[in-house]
Structure formats: structure tokens, C-alpha cells
Design a protein around this motif. Structure first.
Motif, PDB file in Angstrom:
ATOM      1  N   ALA A 620       0.858  -1.190   0.000  1.00  0.00           N
ATOM      2  CA  ALA A 620       0.000   0.000   0.000  1.00  0.00           C
ATOM      3  C   ALA A 620       0.897   1.244   0.000  1.00  0.00           C
ATOM      4  CB  ALA A 620      -0.947  -0.007   1.190  1.00  0.00           C
ATOM      5  N   THR A 621       1.587   1.398  -1.099  1.00  0.00           N
ATOM      6  CA  THR A 621       2.530   2.504  -1.264  1.00  0.00           C
ATOM      7  C   THR A 621       1.791   3.719  -1.809  1.00  0.00           C
ATOM      8  OG1 THR A 621       4.292   0.934  -1.705  1.00  0.00           O
ATOM      9  CG2 THR A 621       4.647   3.164  -2.497  1.00  0.00           C
ATOM     10  N   HIS A 622       2.176   4.891  -1.347  1.00  0.00           N
ATOM     11  CA  HIS A 622       1.646   6.130  -1.918  1.00  0.00           C
ATOM     12  C   HIS A 622       2.801   6.984  -2.417  1.00  0.00           C
ATOM     13  CE1 HIS A 622      -2.339   5.280  -0.413  1.00  0.00           C
ATOM     14  NE2 HIS A 622      -1.807   5.018   0.779  1.00  0.00           N
ATOM     15  N   GLY A 623       2.568   7.600  -3.552  1.00  0.00           N
ATOM     16  CA  GLY A 623       3.551   8.566  -4.043  1.00  0.00           C
ATOM     17  C   GLY A 623       3.147   9.957  -3.603  1.00  0.00           C
ATOM     18  N   TYR A 656      -0.366  15.072  -6.124  1.00  0.00           N
ATOM     19  CA  TYR A 656      -1.138  13.837  -6.266  1.00  0.00           C
ATOM     20  C   TYR A 656      -0.274  12.632  -5.890  1.00  0.00           C
ATOM     21  CZ  TYR A 656       1.172  12.351 -10.624  1.00  0.00           C
ATOM     22  OH  TYR A 656       2.076  11.926 -11.545  1.00  0.00           O
ATOM     23  N   CYS A 657      -0.974  11.540  -5.697  1.00  0.00           N
ATOM     24  CA  CYS A 657      -0.303  10.279  -5.372  1.00  0.00           C
ATOM     25  C   CYS A 657       0.050   9.581  -6.687  1.00  0.00           C
ATOM     26  CB  CYS A 657      -1.243   9.415  -4.539  1.00  0.00           C
ATOM     27  SG  CYS A 657      -0.704   7.712  -4.404  1.00  0.00           S
ATOM     28  N   THR A 658       1.327   9.210  -6.818  1.00  0.00           N
ATOM     29  CA  THR A 658       1.789   8.639  -8.085  1.00  0.00           C
ATOM     30  C   THR A 658       1.641   7.122  -8.152  1.00  0.00           C
ATOM     31  OG1 THR A 658       3.984   8.826  -7.103  1.00  0.00           O
ATOM     32  CG2 THR A 658       3.410  10.440  -8.782  1.00  0.00           C
ATOM     33  N   GLU A 659       1.196   6.490  -7.077  1.00  0.00           N
ATOM     34  CA  GLU A 659       1.013   5.037  -7.101  1.00  0.00           C
ATOM     35  C   GLU A 659      -0.463   4.724  -7.283  1.00  0.00           C
ATOM     36  OE1 GLU A 659       3.097   2.343  -6.645  1.00  0.00           O
ATOM     37  OE2 GLU A 659       4.944   3.533  -6.441  1.00  0.00           O
ATOM     38  N   PHE A 660      -0.780   3.789  -8.157  1.00  0.00           N
ATOM     39  CA  PHE A 660      -2.188   3.411  -8.310  1.00  0.00           C
ATOM     40  C   PHE A 660      -2.578   2.560  -7.105  1.00  0.00           C
ATOM     41  CE2 PHE A 660      -5.553   3.726 -11.503  1.00  0.00           C
ATOM     42  CZ  PHE A 660      -6.554   3.127 -10.775  1.00  0.00           C
ATOM     43  N   CYS A 661      -2.991   3.251  -6.043  1.00  0.00           N
ATOM     44  CA  CYS A 661      -3.093   2.617  -4.737  1.00  0.00           C
ATOM     45  C   CYS A 661      -4.474   2.071  -4.432  1.00  0.00           C
ATOM     46  CB  CYS A 661      -2.679   3.627  -3.670  1.00  0.00           C
ATOM     47  SG  CYS A 661      -3.605   5.161  -3.774  1.00  0.00           S
ATOM     48  N   SER A 662      -5.495   2.547  -5.131  1.00  0.00           N
ATOM     49  CA  SER A 662      -6.854   2.194  -4.729  1.00  0.00           C
ATOM     50  C   SER A 662      -7.804   2.612  -5.837  1.00  0.00           C
ATOM     51  CB  SER A 662      -7.228   2.942  -3.444  1.00  0.00           C
ATOM     52  OG  SER A 662      -7.123   4.340  -3.695  1.00  0.00           O
ATOM     53  N   LEU A 664      -9.919   4.844  -5.682  1.00  0.00           N
ATOM     54  CA  LEU A 664      -9.993   6.309  -5.722  1.00  0.00           C
ATOM     55  C   LEU A 664      -8.596   6.936  -5.735  1.00  0.00           C
ATOM     56  CD1 LEU A 664     -13.089   6.902  -3.429  1.00  0.00           C
ATOM     57  CD2 LEU A 664     -12.955   6.844  -5.934  1.00  0.00           C
ATOM     58  N   HIS A 665      -7.676   6.203  -6.330  1.00  0.00           N
ATOM     59  CA  HIS A 665      -6.306   6.720  -6.453  1.00  0.00           C
ATOM     60  C   HIS A 665      -6.284   8.056  -7.191  1.00  0.00           C
ATOM     61  CE1 HIS A 665      -2.387   7.226  -8.345  1.00  0.00           C
ATOM     62  NE2 HIS A 665      -2.958   7.049  -9.524  1.00  0.00           N
ATOM     63  N   LEU A 666      -7.093   8.178  -8.239  1.00  0.00           N
ATOM     64  CA  LEU A 666      -7.072   9.430  -9.004  1.00  0.00           C
ATOM     65  C   LEU A 666      -7.558  10.600  -8.161  1.00  0.00           C
ATOM     66  CD1 LEU A 666      -8.264   8.134 -12.454  1.00  0.00           C
ATOM     67  CD2 LEU A 666      -5.993   8.912 -11.828  1.00  0.00           C
ATOM     68  N   GLU A 667      -8.369  10.281  -7.151  1.00  0.00           N
ATOM     69  CA  GLU A 667      -8.864  11.324  -6.254  1.00  0.00           C
ATOM     70  C   GLU A 667      -7.868  11.624  -5.135  1.00  0.00           C
ATOM     71  OE1 GLU A 667     -10.507   8.908  -7.593  1.00  0.00           O
ATOM     72  OE2 GLU A 667     -12.366   9.712  -8.411  1.00  0.00           O
ATOM     73  N   MET A 668      -6.815  10.847  -5.043  1.00  0.00           N
ATOM     74  CA  MET A 668      -5.826  11.072  -3.980  1.00  0.00           C
ATOM     75  C   MET A 668      -4.897  12.196  -4.426  1.00  0.00           C
ATOM     76  SD  MET A 668      -3.585   8.322  -1.846  1.00  0.00           S
ATOM     77  CE  MET A 668      -2.580   8.873  -0.464  1.00  0.00           C
ATOM     78  N   ALA A 669      -5.364  13.413  -4.188  1.00  0.00           N
ATOM     79  CA  ALA A 669      -4.684  14.587  -4.723  1.00  0.00           C
ATOM     80  C   ALA A 669      -5.002  15.772  -3.833  1.00  0.00           C
ATOM     81  CB  ALA A 669      -5.146  14.851  -6.156  1.00  0.00           C
TER      82      ALA A 669
HETATM   83 CU1  CUA Z   1      -2.226   6.752  -2.957  1.00  0.00          CU
HETATM   84 CU2  CUA Z   1      -2.622   6.600  -5.270  1.00  0.00          CU
END
Ligand code: CUA
Ligand code: RUQ
Length: 684
Positions: A620-623, A656-662, A664-669
Motif C-alpha cells: 500500500a505505497t503512496h507517491g 497527487y499520489c503517483t502510485e495506483f493505490c486504490s 480512488l487513487h485518481l482522487e488522492m490529490a
Molecule cells: Cu495513494 Cu494513489
């Protein structure tokens, strides 16, 4: 025509797969085609082979390389990434790339060198004084060892271009230290770790003017230029190199090259080859005539029939350091050549002809050298070396006063292997395997009769296999240890020419996986592995069960120290503090948001962001990236990183978060809002 091989193919596959089917692994999944004893699957395989034009040999090799989805490889290979500056981790036999480890070059995917404190700190530590380097040429990976076997703790790799060393912590596969080594400007193949990881040894390649930091023209080459062998002390608690406990030996201005550690009978010694004992500095250029004066380096450095293998007794050198028999040069304790000779810790052996590799056999007894322009491997016997040293059986001294052991007294044998021999690896059955660059082949030969099994004659060429093309290094599994395995060999080929789809002009370098058939059969090519980035130079191959990688960082970890990061926070502890121009933000990242997700600062503010990834789930990495600010991080679960920068561009910037983490990854910004400073605003 095709049918001719289908019967033996079927027999082979039934043999190989029989056990699996008998165990019921294919169960009811044969789609109703089978009769429950595997015949249906076999006929499927026949059909596939026929459709794809595969021979029984192809099918055998496919099975040898195949690792089923979800299963692990038996080995991991650590490959230097050449002038990409990185290290590749590759599974074997599948030859699947598992990871790229950033080492000398900033690497955005690991968030290395793009703002996060751990990576920036490591990279900055590798800058020689007054220089900011942003790349390296990784050459020789060396795994840490315990009692002469890889132990899975750390990996060291050198930078050919700048003479540096990087240390990778195999707990998290990250580079934790990059060091510029004083008195060494460039380093080619001269890196190894001693059998109990006491030291990482690195030698210079081209010498440099001494004392370091001074200028000397090429006319002063012989007198003022010097090489060095640096013995870098490894801290047993964390793998870091401790420069205060390290030491060096001064070397003549030859071009010191490949190196290997003594082991077992030769433990306590280190060996490295050299070329250019002619002291050629290349051709000067006559500007008026527009032509070179004298020989180019290539010719000037190849005149002598023999250069010198260097032998250093590092155990004895340690004692000289303890006794204070050194000088401080470039901030390092250096044993001068004169002292090393007086104390009997430095010797030379003549080695033919434009020498390249030096490789020590698993027993430590045989020192195998190859001259690029000599079709033989030349094998010295360490027992004879010890006797020659004891008897002062010298054939002379070089211009720097170093004793040269009598060649004939220390020679075990020469074996004619073929054109352009470079490097040698070993199996456990008394064989050496030598890469032949000019011939694009691997030659297999036997060592002395005390280590040859299977009734072969000692010191004989016994097998050869073609590889494609221009092989440099080669590696056997566990190949540099005292207990190499007998199953696989990897050939690292520089060119591939026509081997793959035409993506040229430049084609990929090619690793080839070769079956050693327990060290007993003729070598057999299993698979090609094109490497799309270069130029990998050398690999070490370790049993995968020796890996000691963590599953997760403990919550709040600083990846650099592996301790709790001083700025780690938990969910609910987020805050923003302002102190004049300084804004500090403690932020958390968790699927799928940053808190806070709006950060307001003023243009010109000094910004410090402490970001904690509060996840404790594997992968569960986040960028964390901010547009136009050249900031990119990769925060693994449990990791904390700090970013310090000046908000020097006003505007509204998306982060934004550069890892496709979930989902709603695109919303992780969020927004990094930099208000124009009052002065700027007043002008508007
Ligand atoms: Cu955290 Cu994508
Ligand atoms: S050394 S060529 Cu490792 Cu052969 Cu560079």
C-alpha cells in the motif's frame, strides 16, 4: 515433418510433468479433454508445439525456465545497470525483472533524489568535494558474505565513472550510502567483499595525481600519478562503510583492474590485475599538423607481453595500520608502496597479455587470469605463491621496488580456451567457465586434480558453447562463494545484433541462461533475456531463500536509519505550524487521501513537509508529487519522509499520489497553494 518429434516430445513431457499430474495438480481443470492421467494435457502440448513450430529441445528449455504464476524463483540475480547507474534484481531461472534499485542516479520511481530526505541525503553523500554528480556507471555488484557464502544482508556496487561505492540494504532493497572514495577517481572491476564482510575492497582504475587535489601534466605520470587499493571497513550492525576505520595502499600508476578476494587457503589476501604497465598516457595531438603524436593508449598500453597481477596481504596490512605505519593522504590512512614492500605485504606476478579477469577458485587455491590478447587462461597456484614469497623467489622488482614473483615458480598451468578470454566462474566440481569475448563463447575447463571430480584430466578444455554476442562477464549461481552451485550459468552479452525484433539501430544487451547439467554434461542454452537498459556488467546470483527483505516497515520508519522517524505521526495528529517564513506541515497519506489536502504557503516561504504513510498493508505505497516543483516521492507502508524546499513559484499547484493505490487513487490529490508575496501582489 513436425510429427517426427511429437512422439519423443510427448514422452519427455509425460516424464517431466508426470509427477505433477500424479499429484493431482491439474485436477479437473483439463476442460474435459483429458482422461485423468495427463494424456489430454500432453496432446494439448503436442498441439501447441506443432502450432508454434517448437522442437522437443525448445519445450525442454521452456520447462527449465518456467516458474508457474505465483511461484518463486530459486535464485535472485543482482545485476549492475551500467551507466543507468542502477541495480536490477532478476529472478532465475525465470529471468523476470523483480526490481530496479536506484543507486547512483536519481530514480523517480523510488522517489530517490527528487526531494525526499532519505534519497537526497544518500546521493549528496556521494559527491566528491565541490562536485554534484547525478549519474554513475554501476559495474561490479558484490554481495556481503559470511564464511565465504552470500548471506543476504547487503550489496555493494562501484561507480566506474567516479570511483564511488554504493551500499544497498537488502532488508528494503534501497541504497543507504553512496561514498566518494578519497584518492580514487575511477574504478572499473576492482570491487569485492572479503569472506566475512570485514571490508569492501575497491581499486582505482586510472591513477590520478597525488596528493589528491593537485594538478600534474602527463609528463609527470610515472612520478606523480598513483593508484590506490581502498579497504572500506563494513559496520557489522548496518552494513555502512566506516571511513574512519578504513585504510588504503598506494599503488604504482598502472591501470589496476579486475579484483577478487582470497578465500579459504588464500583468506586474508586480495588480488587484482592491471594493464598499462607501459605507463602510456595516449597520443598527444599536434594542433599545427592536425595529427596525433605517438601511440594511442590502445597501442601504447598493449606493448608489453606481461603486466602484473597484484597480491595484497590485507590481514597483515590491518596490523601495519594498527602499528601506525601509514601516512594521512586525502584524509585516509595510506600505507605507502615503500612500507608495503618493506613489510612484505605487496607482491606482483607477471600475467599475460593485456590482462582482464582475475578469479579465485572456490577452494581459494587457484588464481585464474585471462589476457584479452592471449587465448589461454593462466592459472597460478596459491600454495606455490606462498612458497615463493617465503623463499623470496623473485624474478626482479618493478620500477617502484615491488617484488615480482618468479612466474614459473607460481604457475599451475595454462589452458588454451579460445579467443578473447575475459572472466572465469566456477562450479563445485573442479571446473572453470571462461567468457570468450572475441569468440562469443563460454569455455569450460578443469582445474587441478585435487578438485576435479568425474575422472577428467586436470587443466584441460572440456566443453564450449556459443553465446550471442560478445560476452563480457558470466556468472554461476552462488558463483563467487566457497560453495558454488552446479546448475546455471548466465552469460552477459554486449551485443544481440539479429537476436530480437529489430528495434534498432541499437539492440538490447542479452543475458543468456545456460544449463550446466550438474557440472557434468555439455552446457546447454536454455533462454535469452534481453535487457532493455544498459549496460549491465556483472551479476551475482544468490539463493532466493537467503533474501532478508522486510514485508513492511514498522509504523513511522525512516528508511535511511530504519529507526522511527522523528517526525512520524499517526492519523489525527496532522498539523501545520508557521514561524515567520517557515511553514512546517505534518501530513498523512492513506487510501485514498492526504491530510491536509490543501497546503497554503506564501511565495518565498521555506516549506517543510513531513509525510507519514500510515498504511500497514503490504504494497500500500503512496507517491507524492507536486506539479512544477520537481518533487516526487514513493512512500512505502509505514514510511515517513521529509521534503524541504522553497516555495519559489507562486500559483496553484496540484499534488497527487503517483502510485495506483486504490479505486480512488485518481482522487488522492490536493492543492499546494502558493500565494504571491505581498511585494509581488502590490505590483499587480
Ligand atoms: Cu495513494 Cu494513489
Ligand atoms: S569488467 S568490461 Cu567487469 Cu570485463 Cu567491465
Amino acid at each position: 515433418m513436425k510429427r517426427q518429434y511429437l512422439v519423443p516430445l510427448l514422452a519427455l513431457l509425460v516424464l517431466v510433468l508426470g509427477g505433477v499430474f500424479a499429484a493431482g495438480a491439474c485436477g479437473d481443470d483439463d476442460g474435459g479433454n483429458g482422461d485423468g492421467n495427463g494424456n489430454g494435457v500432453s496432446s494439448d502440448l503436442d498441439d501447441i508445439a506443432a502450432a508454434r513450430g517448437l522442437t522437443p529441445e525448445d519445450m525442454k528449455h521452456a520447462l527449465q525456465q518456467f516458474v508457474p504464476p505465483g511461484e518463486y524463483d530459486d535464485y535472485v540475480m543482482f545485476a549492475s545497470g551500467g551507466h543507468s547507474g542502477q541495480v536490477f534484481v532478476i529472478g532465475m531461472p525465470s529471468m523476470r525483472i523483480l526490481k530496479v534499485i536506484a543507486a547512483f542516479t536519481p530514480e523517480p520511481w523510488q522517489g530517490y533524489g527528487y526531494g525526499a530526505d532519505w534519497g537526497d541525503t544518500v546521493l549528496a553523500g556521494g559527491n566528491p568535494e565541490g562536485v554534484e554528480l547525478t549519474w554513475g556507471d554501476t559495474h561490479h555488484p558484490a554481495l556481503s558474505e559470511t564464511a565465504g557464502d552470500y548471506d543476504g544482508r547487503w550489496l555493494y556496487v562501484n561507480d566506474r565513472a567516479n570511483g564511488r561505492v554504493a551500499m544497498v540494504d537488502l532488508q528494503d532493497m534501497r541504497t543507504k550510502q553512496v561514498l566518494a572514495i578519497p584518492n580514487i577517481q575511477t574504478s572499473h572491476g576492482g570491487l569485492f567483499v572479503t569472506p566475512d564482510s570485514e571490508y569492501a575492497m575497491i581499486t582505482s582504475k586510472f591513477p590520478m595525481p597525488w596528493p589528491p587535489g593537485t594538478y600534474a601534466g602527463s609528463d609527470e605520470y610515472a612520478d606523480v600519478y598513483r593508484g590506490a587499493s581502498a579497504w572500506l571497513k563494513i559496520d557489522q550492525t548496518n552494513g555502512r562503510i566506516n571511513m574512519d576505520e578504513s585504510f588504503q595502499l598506494e599503488l604504482p600508476p598502472y591501470t589496476q583492474d579486475l579484483a577478487d578476494a582470497g578465500k579459504l587457503v588464500s583468506a586474508g589476501w586480495g588480488f587484482f590485475g592491471s594493464f598499462n604497465t607501459e605507463l602510456s598516457v595516449g597520443a598527444d595531438f599536434d594542433e599545427a599538423l592536425s595529427e596525433p603524436i605517438g601511440d594511442p593508449m590502445e597501442a601504447g598500453a598493449s606493448r608489453n607481453n606481461f603486466d602484473y597481477l597484484h597480491l595484497i596481504n590485507w590481514k597483515a596490512a590491518e596490523q601495519l595500520i594498527a602499528d601506525g605505519k601509514y601516512e594521512m593522504i586525502g584524509g585516509q590512512r595510506v600505507i605507502r608502496i615503500e612500507t608495503a614492500v618493506e613489510e612484505g605485504i605487496l607482491y606482483l606476478i607477471p600475467e599475460p597479455k593485456s590482462p582482464h579477469g582475475i578469479d579465485v577458485s572456490p577452494t581459494g587455491r587457484y588464481l585464474v587470469v585471462s589476457g584479452k590478447l592471449d587465448p589461454h587462461v593462466t592459472i597460478f597456484d596459491f600454495e606455490k605463491v606462498e612458497a615463493a614469497i617465503a623463499a623470496e623467489d623473485f624474478e626482479g622488482f618493478d620500477d617502484y621496488g615491488i617484488p615480482i614473483l618468479n612466474y614459473d615458480s607460481v604457475l599451475a598451468a595454462q589452458v588454451e580456451v579460445g579467443a578473447g578470454p575475459l572472466h572465469t566462474q566456477f562450479d563445485s566440481k573442479g571446473h572453470g567457465y571462461t567468457s570468450l569475448f572475441l569468440e562469443s563463447a563460454v569455455a569450460k575447463f578443469t582445474l587441478g586434480d585435487d578438485v576435479v571430480t568425474g575422472g577428467e584430466a586436470p587443466f584441460e578444455l572440456v566443453d564450449k558453447i556459443s553465446v550471442h554476442y560478445n560476452i563480457g562477464h558470466l556468472a554461476t549461481a552462488e558463483g563467487d562463494t566457497v560453495t558454488p552451485d552446479d546448475n546455471y550459468l548466465v552469460a552477459l552479452n554486449k551485443w544481440s545484433i539479429d537476436r530480437f525484433a529489430p528495434i534498432g539501430p541499437l539492440h538490447p544487451q542479452n543475458f543468456q541462461l545456460i544449463d550446466l547439467v550438474d557440472g557434468e554434461g555439455p552446457m546447454d542454452l536454455i533462454a535469452d533475456m534481453p535487457i532493455g537498459i544498459g549496460e549491465p556488467h556483472y551479476v551475482q546470483i544468490m539463493k532466493a531463500d537467503k533474501l532478508s527483505a522486510l514485508e513492511l516497515y514498522a509504523a513511522g520508519t525512516d528508511a535511511l536509519t530504519m529507526d522511527t522517524h522523528p517526525e512520524a505521526i499517526d492519523a489525527g495528529e496532522e498539523k501545520v505550524e508557521r514561524d515567520g517564513n517557515n511553514v512546517t506541515v505534518w501530513m498523512t497519506a492513506v487510501r485514498s487521501h492526504f491530510t491536509p489536502d490543501i497546503v497554503r504557503v506564501k511565495e518565498g516561504d521555506n516549506v517543510t513537509l513531513h509525510i507519514t504513510n500510515i498504511e500497514q498493508t503490504r504494497d500500500a505505497t503512496h507517491g507524492f508529487a507536486i506539479a512544477h516543483y520537481n518533487i516526487q516521492a514513493s512512500l512505502e507502508p509505514g514510511e515517513v519522509a521529509t521534503f524541504e524546499f522553497v516555495a519559489d513559484k507562486s500559483g496553484a499547484y496540484n499534488f497527487y499520489c503517483t502510485e495506483f493505490c486504490s479505486a480512488l487513487h485518481l482522487e488522492m490529490a490536493g492543492w499546494f497553494l502558493v500565494e504571491p508575496s505581498d511585494a509581488v501582489a502590490a505590483l499587480d
